[in-house]
Motif scaffolding. Structure first.
Motif, short mmCIF file in Angstrom:
data_model
loop_
_atom_site.label_atom_id
_atom_site.label_comp_id
_atom_site.label_asym_id
_atom_site.label_seq_id
_atom_site.Cartn_x
_atom_site.Cartn_y
_atom_site.Cartn_z
N LEU A 252 -27.65 71.09 -30.66
CA LEU A 252 -27.41 69.68 -30.96
C LEU A 252 -25.92 69.39 -30.76
N ILE A 253 -25.60 68.45 -29.88
CA ILE A 253 -24.22 68.14 -29.53
C ILE A 253 -23.74 66.93 -30.32
N ASP A 254 -22.69 67.12 -31.08
CA ASP A 254 -22.07 66.02 -31.81
C ASP A 254 -21.15 65.22 -30.91
N SER A 255 -20.26 65.91 -30.19
CA SER A 255 -19.24 65.21 -29.40
C SER A 255 -18.64 66.16 -28.37
N GLU A 256 -18.03 65.56 -27.34
CA GLU A 256 -17.37 66.30 -26.27
C GLU A 256 -15.92 65.82 -26.15
N TYR A 257 -15.01 66.76 -25.90
CA TYR A 257 -13.60 66.45 -25.69
C TYR A 257 -13.08 67.25 -24.50
N PRO A 258 -12.28 66.64 -23.62
CA PRO A 258 -11.63 67.45 -22.58
C PRO A 258 -10.65 68.44 -23.21
N LEU A 259 -10.39 69.52 -22.51
CA LEU A 259 -9.54 70.58 -23.05
C LEU A 259 -8.20 70.05 -23.54
N ASP A 260 -7.62 69.10 -22.83
CA ASP A 260 -6.31 68.57 -23.23
C ASP A 260 -6.34 67.84 -24.57
N ARG A 261 -7.53 67.52 -25.06
CA ARG A 261 -7.66 66.85 -26.36
C ARG A 261 -8.21 67.81 -27.41
N VAL A 262 -7.85 69.08 -27.30
CA VAL A 262 -8.34 70.08 -28.24
C VAL A 262 -7.94 69.76 -29.67
N ALA A 263 -6.76 69.17 -29.87
CA ALA A 263 -6.36 68.82 -31.23
C ALA A 263 -7.29 67.77 -31.83
N ASP A 264 -7.75 66.82 -31.03
CA ASP A 264 -8.70 65.82 -31.53
C ASP A 264 -10.04 66.47 -31.87
N ALA A 265 -10.46 67.44 -31.06
CA ALA A 265 -11.71 68.15 -31.35
C ALA A 265 -11.62 68.87 -32.69
N HIS A 266 -10.48 69.52 -32.94
CA HIS A 266 -10.30 70.20 -34.23
C HIS A 266 -10.19 69.20 -35.37
N GLY A 267 -9.60 68.05 -35.10
CA GLY A 267 -9.55 67.01 -36.12
C GLY A 267 -10.94 66.54 -36.51
N ARG A 268 -11.82 66.44 -35.51
CA ARG A 268 -13.21 66.07 -35.79
C ARG A 268 -13.88 67.14 -36.67
N MET A 269 -13.64 68.39 -36.37
CA MET A 269 -14.19 69.49 -37.18
C MET A 269 -13.62 69.42 -38.60
N ASP A 270 -12.32 69.23 -38.73
CA ASP A 270 -11.70 69.18 -40.05
C ASP A 270 -12.23 68.03 -40.89
N GLY A 271 -12.57 66.91 -40.24
CA GLY A 271 -13.03 65.74 -40.97
C GLY A 271 -14.38 65.93 -41.63
N GLY A 272 -15.19 66.86 -41.11
CA GLY A 272 -16.46 67.20 -41.74
C GLY A 272 -17.58 66.20 -41.53
N GLU A 273 -17.38 65.22 -40.65
CA GLU A 273 -18.42 64.21 -40.43
C GLU A 273 -19.35 64.57 -39.27
N HIS A 274 -19.04 65.63 -38.54
CA HIS A 274 -19.84 65.97 -37.37
C HIS A 274 -21.23 66.45 -37.75
N ILE A 275 -22.17 66.21 -36.85
CA ILE A 275 -23.55 66.69 -36.99
C ILE A 275 -23.87 67.45 -35.72
N GLY A 276 -23.95 68.76 -35.82
CA GLY A 276 -24.14 69.60 -34.64
C GLY A 276 -22.81 70.13 -34.12
N LYS A 277 -22.76 70.42 -32.82
CA LYS A 277 -21.63 71.12 -32.22
C LYS A 277 -20.64 70.18 -31.54
N ILE A 278 -19.37 70.55 -31.67
CA ILE A 278 -18.27 69.90 -30.95
C ILE A 278 -17.93 70.79 -29.77
N VAL A 279 -17.79 70.20 -28.58
CA VAL A 279 -17.63 70.98 -27.35
C VAL A 279 -16.43 70.51 -26.55
N LEU A 280 -15.65 71.46 -26.05
CA LEU A 280 -14.56 71.19 -25.11
C LEU A 280 -15.10 71.32 -23.70
#
Length: 347
Positions: free
Chosen positions: A313-341
């Motif tokens: 289950l994919i929650d969201s996708e981020y390009p590699l250059d936005r890795v900090a935003d991807a981690h911010g999404r993980m830290d926020g705890g609102e994701h459902i499923g996987k965050i992918v670079l």
């Protein structure tokens, strides 16, 4: 014999080839992550070089960023535990793959990059219907769930599984696998929306732990007996409560400690129930052990993927250059499923 990271780095520098890669400058929040240029890794005997198209973001990555989960000795400091991409080069002795194969793999580190080296026995070929993004979200959670729920805790068809954190990457994977293989599934989650998402995915029951006592609720849902298997990544005060809730002859699979690894325990209920607590991590385990898991997934799980019965289950996708935003999404705890670079490597 596997090349050390230092040997690979020296060889790659000699060729003048490079890769974008994510490292951390210090420990802390997502802002410590940096995309840097590194030497492209070189596959040693028994390894393959993969042009990475997708890499999953996982809770252990966050722990590493915070300084609490360093890579195993000898492993790269480049982040990332799972990837999907195209085989670009074969190391000596590799016969099960060819250049151009679409693969996914679990790695010690190094997945957050355009290029990564993979131990061939741990790589899996993608089913035709599986996208690169889905494949990049597969290895870490599916290896973990299969090892801990189905092998160590030995969940059987007809038994009941309780999953704490039902909408996490681990949780959404465990829901689907347990349902596909004939078990009843109860999850806990931190909001009504997350509970609804878990039931849409196949969970039989979802408990909002912010508004309900999960021990009382799960006991009621199981006719007073409790679940046969509990998958827990919370730890801390949950350990004793899990013991109180567990069914006779039940098993607790402990895979993380988001609320701490220490707890004051009364083990008498575990003794009286003939219960078992099992705990493990995968990252530092030998290649041979992970290869055995890869074979089990190939036999038992990839057919379910090919049939469309189970999907990451994919929650969201981020390009590699936005890795900090991807981690911010993980830290926020609102994701459902996987965050992918995602990456745009040369193939």
């Amino acid at each position: 014999m596997t090349h050390t990271m230092q040997e690979q780095d020296s060889a790659a520098h000699a060729t003048g080839q490079s890769t974008r890669a994510v490292i951390a400058e210090g420990a802390g929040g997502p802002d410590v992550l940096r995309v840097v240029s590194r030497a492209r890794p070189v596959p040693g005997p028994g390894q393959i070089l993969v042009s990475v198209h997708a890499a999953g973001v996982n809770r252990p990555d966050v722990m590493q960023r915070q300084g609490n989960y360093p890579p195993p000795p000898g492993a790269s400091d480049v982040f990332g535990l799972e990837l999907a991409g195209i085989v670009a080069e074969l190391g000596e002795g590799v016969t099960d793959f060819a250049k151009g194969d679409r693969v996914m793999a679990l790695v010690h580190s190094g997945a957050y990059a355009d290029w990564a080296v993979v131990d061939a026995p741990i790589a899996l070929k993608l089913p035709h219907a599986m996208s690169m993004v889905e494949a990049g979200a597969f290895p870490e959670t599916f290896f973990t769930v299969w090892s801990n729920v189905f092998e160590r805790a030995a969940l059987q068809p007809g038994e009941t599984l309780l999953i704490h954190g039902g909408t996490s990457g681990i949780g959404t994977t465990a829901i689907q696998l347990a349902k596909a293989l004939g078990s009843t599934v109860i999850v806990t989650a931190g909001s009504d929306d997350k509970c609804a998402a878990a039931t849409r995915l196949g969970a039989d029951h979802a408990i909002n732990y912010r508004t309900q006592d999960f021990v009382d609720a799960a006991r009621d849902l199981t006719g007073g007996t409790g679940p046969d298997v509990i998958l827990d990544m919370v730890g801390g005060p949950y350990v004793q409560r899990n013991i109180e809730l567990l069914a006779p002859d039940g098993r607790i699979a402990q895979i993380a400690f988001q609320q701490g690894s220490q707890a004051q325990l009364d083990l008498l209920p575990l003794l009286m129930k003939r219960g078992t607590i099992t705990a493990s991590t995968l990252r530092a385990r030998p290649v041979e052990m992970k290869a055995k898991l890869a074979r089990a997934l190939s036999d038992k799980v990839l057919p379910l993927i090919a049939e469309g019965r189970v999907r990451p289950l994919i929650d969201s996708e981020y390009p590699l250059d936005r890795v900090a935003d991807a981690h911010g999404r993980m830290d926020g705890g609102e994701h459902i499923g996987k965050i992918v670079l995602t990456m745009n490597s040369e193939d």
